[in-house]
Design an enzyme around this catalytic site. Structure first.
Site, mmCIF file in Angstrom:
data_model
loop_
_atom_site.group_PDB
_atom_site.id
_atom_site.type_symbol
_atom_site.label_atom_id
_atom_site.label_comp_id
_atom_site.label_asym_id
_atom_site.label_seq_id
_atom_site.Cartn_x
_atom_site.Cartn_y
_atom_site.Cartn_z
ATOM 1 N N LYS A 255 14.799 54.657 17.326
ATOM 2 C CA LYS A 255 16.076 54.536 16.603
ATOM 3 C C LYS A 255 16.172 53.089 16.142
ATOM 4 O O LYS A 255 16.412 52.188 16.951
ATOM 5 C CB LYS A 255 17.252 54.878 17.521
ATOM 6 C CG LYS A 255 18.614 54.762 16.840
ATOM 7 C CD LYS A 255 19.265 56.114 16.664
ATOM 8 C CE LYS A 255 20.653 56.003 16.049
ATOM 9 N NZ LYS A 255 21.254 57.297 15.727
ATOM 10 N N HIS B 293 25.380 65.944 19.679
ATOM 11 C CA HIS B 293 24.948 64.921 18.731
ATOM 12 C C HIS B 293 25.432 63.533 19.121
ATOM 13 O O HIS B 293 24.651 62.584 19.184
ATOM 14 C CB HIS B 293 25.452 65.271 17.332
ATOM 15 C CG HIS B 293 24.971 64.337 16.266
ATOM 16 N ND1 HIS B 293 23.762 64.482 15.628
ATOM 17 C CD2 HIS B 293 25.549 63.230 15.747
ATOM 18 C CE1 HIS B 293 23.607 63.497 14.753
ATOM 19 N NE2 HIS B 293 24.681 62.719 14.803
ATOM 20 N N HIS C 45 25.097 58.157 20.875
ATOM 21 C CA HIS C 45 26.003 57.006 20.833
ATOM 22 C C HIS C 45 26.777 56.835 22.141
ATOM 23 O O HIS C 45 27.933 56.394 22.110
ATOM 24 C CB HIS C 45 26.990 57.164 19.669
ATOM 25 C CG HIS C 45 26.346 57.225 18.327
ATOM 26 N ND1 HIS C 45 25.774 56.122 17.723
ATOM 27 C CD2 HIS C 45 26.152 58.272 17.470
ATOM 28 C CE1 HIS C 45 25.269 56.479 16.553
ATOM 29 N NE2 HIS C 45 25.487 57.770 16.374
#
Length: 314
Positions: free
Chosen positions: A242, A181, A197
């Protein structure tokens, strides 16, 4: 070199841990000191303008979550150059990159872990545990009674937090883990990017034409530049947008893993937000747990270039 960070749009209502006397969040000084120490120990951090070059270009526009249509405010890639030889020759980066293709992109698809992939995870954790960054993080966690002093038990603890599979989407087999994730990224229902990220994954996906950088997100008085070590940005990945993402830029995998592991273990709540000062920036670090595993973790910038120092001095 000073850590300078790009801006991010934040609502005051999102701030937690507010100091009633100043109407500002309270800085966690203990963790600020520790994270500055880890920053100094991060010898594998890449140097902007030397090891990589970014082009932030123009500010991205507003995009609704789930939208597939977005104006592109960046005609060029974010990364115009990265020293791949250095990435391949630094042990933690080399093992880190081998993990990036081990996961199903979409949630709802059961993950299958092969013996080879288990070996890759073990070798990555071994490499991370050899760094001064993670050794200092381990020492701190032992002092707080949050980790065993035994390195094998600490490795098992990291493996559980970051790599144990769990259900992110119901009615499927285990389809996610903290590492996937945070560092790799996932898509949900084909309309939403969740997580994602990490700057190395961003660069590699951009290089392979799977990702298109759309521009930065920042406040008018806190514009990013090519030396910033955190950027807030907008991008599309395999056609999914995003609207606002955030990532450290140039930092090593062990630095990011150490920060978020510490926050995961020292906070007892499922969701925690800690305000810290690292070098010239002030940011919130957000960690959300998924049982005994990591659900997500990311930085949210409040100010850069020491602007918060001037604000708090009046």
């Amino acid at each position: 070199m000073a850590l300078r960070l790009g801006g991010v749009l934040l609502l005051a209502a999102l701030l937690c841990g507010v100091d009633a006397s100043s109407n500002r969040p309270a800085v966690n000084q203990e963790l600020s000191n520790l994270f500055n120490e880890l920053w100094s120990l991060d010898v594998n951090r890449m140097t902007p303008g030397v090891d990589y070059t970014v082009s932030v270009q123009d500010r991205a526009g507003f995009v609704n979550q789930g939208s597939h249509v977005v104006l592109d405010h960046a005609s060029l890639p974010l990364f115009s150059n990265v020293n791949e030889n250095k990435l391949r020759n630094i042990t933690t980066y080399a093992h880190f990159m081998k993990l990036l293709d081990n996961y199903e992109r979409s949630t709802g698809i059961t993950e299958r872990v092969t013996p080879e992939e288990l070996t890759e995870i073990s070798l990555f954790l071994d490499a991370v545990l050899e760094t001064q960054v993670m050794k200092r993080a381990h020492q701190y966690l032992v002092s707080k009674g949050k980790s065993s002093s035994d390195s094998r038990q600490f490795k098992n603890q990291l493996n559980l937090i970051w790599f144990h599979l769990y259900h992110r989407q119901r009615n499927t087999g285990p389809d996610s883990c903290g590492f996937e994730h945070v560092f790799v990224g996932e898509t949900k229902s084909g309309t939403e990017i969740i997580g994602f990220h990490n700057w190395v994954q961003f660069y590699l996906q951009e290089k392979n034409s799977h990702l298109d950088y759309k521009g930065y997100k920042a406040r008018d008085h806190d514009l990013p530049d090519q030396d910033d070590h955190v950027l807030n940005l907008q991008f599309s990945w395999h056609g999914v947008v995003k609207p606002v993402g955030s990532a450290f830029i140039g930092t090593s995998p062990e630095f990011e893993m150490a920060l978020f592991t510490i926050l995961f273990l020292v906070n007892t709540e499922r969701s925690s937000t800690v305000l810290v000062n690292i070098d010239q920036c002030q940011m919130e670090l957000v960690v959300i747990k998924q049982g005994r595993c990591l659900g997500t973790a990311y930085p949210k910038l409040l100010s850069s270039n020491s602007r918060h120092v001037g604000q708090h001095s009046h």
